[in-house]
Design a protein around this motif. Structure first.
Motif, mmCIF file in Angstrom:
data_model
loop_
_atom_site.group_PDB
_atom_site.id
_atom_site.type_symbol
_atom_site.label_atom_id
_atom_site.label_comp_id
_atom_site.label_asym_id
_atom_site.label_seq_id
_atom_site.Cartn_x
_atom_site.Cartn_y
_atom_site.Cartn_z
ATOM 1 N N ASP A 1 14.588 -59.961 16.103
ATOM 2 C CA ASP A 1 14.823 -59.409 17.415
ATOM 3 C C ASP A 1 13.508 -59.329 17.996
ATOM 4 O O ASP A 1 12.968 -57.888 17.664
ATOM 5 N N GLU A 2 12.745 -60.047 18.678
ATOM 6 C CA GLU A 2 11.199 -59.853 19.081
ATOM 7 C C GLU A 2 11.379 -58.618 20.053
ATOM 8 O O GLU A 2 10.222 -57.996 20.255
ATOM 9 N N SER A 3 12.649 -58.375 20.695
ATOM 10 C CA SER A 3 12.506 -56.974 21.978
ATOM 11 C C SER A 3 12.155 -55.938 20.968
ATOM 12 O O SER A 3 11.746 -54.783 21.314
ATOM 13 N N LEU A 4 12.350 -55.903 19.668
ATOM 14 C CA LEU A 4 12.363 -54.574 18.855
ATOM 15 C C LEU A 4 10.847 -54.496 18.189
ATOM 16 O O LEU A 4 10.229 -53.363 18.129
ATOM 17 N N LEU A 5 10.250 -55.611 18.119
ATOM 18 C CA LEU A 5 8.798 -55.754 17.648
ATOM 19 C C LEU A 5 7.875 -55.618 18.504
ATOM 20 O O LEU A 5 7.185 -56.694 19.025
ATOM 21 N N VAL A 6 7.681 -54.483 19.186
ATOM 22 C CA VAL A 6 6.577 -54.235 20.218
ATOM 23 C C VAL A 6 5.958 -52.939 19.769
ATOM 24 O O VAL A 6 6.377 -52.072 19.299
ATOM 25 N N VAL A 7 4.501 -53.153 19.913
ATOM 26 C CA VAL A 7 3.688 -52.227 19.300
ATOM 27 C C VAL A 7 4.046 -50.757 20.202
ATOM 28 O O VAL A 7 4.120 -50.827 21.305
ATOM 29 N N GLY A 8 3.981 -49.676 19.213
ATOM 30 C CA GLY A 8 4.435 -48.360 19.911
ATOM 31 C C GLY A 8 5.889 -48.145 19.663
ATOM 32 O O GLY A 8 6.467 -46.906 19.764
ATOM 33 N N ASN A 9 6.729 -49.260 19.409
ATOM 34 C CA ASN A 9 8.050 -49.014 19.164
ATOM 35 C C ASN A 9 8.478 -48.143 17.729
ATOM 36 O O ASN A 9 7.558 -48.506 16.778
ATOM 37 N N VAL A 10 9.179 -47.364 17.729
ATOM 38 C CA VAL A 10 9.703 -46.586 16.651
ATOM 39 C C VAL A 10 11.093 -47.151 16.060
ATOM 40 O O VAL A 10 12.051 -47.001 16.748
ATOM 41 N N LEU A 11 11.059 -47.690 14.700
ATOM 42 C CA LEU A 11 11.956 -48.369 14.347
ATOM 43 C C LEU A 11 12.662 -47.394 13.066
ATOM 44 O O LEU A 11 11.821 -47.088 12.113
#
Length: 172
Positions: A90-100
């Protein structure tokens, strides 16, 4: 009534880091907790212990008293395939700054911040976002009273819990 173990406390605060406001709780939505229940940084509780409604506070926590020093070993590259769900990333999750939310092989949960996206890996930072920072708190005690059962935090609902039935918002 003074702040001591098992008292319900409501307070306002402003957290400043490097001269900038990092977090804030005002009178319209104060921070509410049970003192001594392990919900706050131990040094934070130490500084407000013995205060009562109407008292103000101001103190500084060094990194070791707050969220610890940054540990560079907590910044790691993980294979990109680990981020697949049903065979797709899911590329929408892999964004610099996202906390997973992440978990290890033992089921321990961690929060990690995406630091970089590489061809075959994702650089994740598992340090607390305020690790290595000096924390400057100012605020005011709004309320102190005996805690009720409803105020007490719970971290596990016991076996067979359906979190929808107990309303805790999530069992660990």
């Amino acid at each position: 009534m003074i702040i001591e173990k098992d008292k319900f406390v409501a307070l306002t605060y402003t957290l400043t880091v490097n001269g900038k406001v990092a977090d804030k709780a005002g009178e319209e939505n104060p921070l509410k907790f049970v003192f001594g229940a392990g919900m706050l940084l131990p040094k934070f509780e130490e500084y407000i212990a013995g205060k009562q409604a109407g008292d103000t506070f101001e103190f500084v926590l060094a990194p070791a008293e707050g969220y610890g020093e940054r540990v560079e070993e907590n910044v790691i590259d993980l294979p990109k395939h680990l981020f697949e769900v049903d065979g797709k990333i899911d590329e929408s999750l892999l964004v610099v700054g996202n906390v997973l939310p992440m978990s290890d092989h033992d089921g321990n949960r961690f929060m990690g911040m995406v630091k970089a996206i590489n061809d075959d890996s994702i650089t994740m930072d598992f340090n607390h976002p305020m690790a290595g920072e000096t924390l400057h708190f100012t605020g005011k005690i709004v309320e102190v009273r005996p805690a009720t059962d409803a105020d007490m935090p719970h971290h596990s609902c016991g076996g067979g819990c359906s979190c929808d039935s107990c309303g805790c918002g999530g069992c660990e």
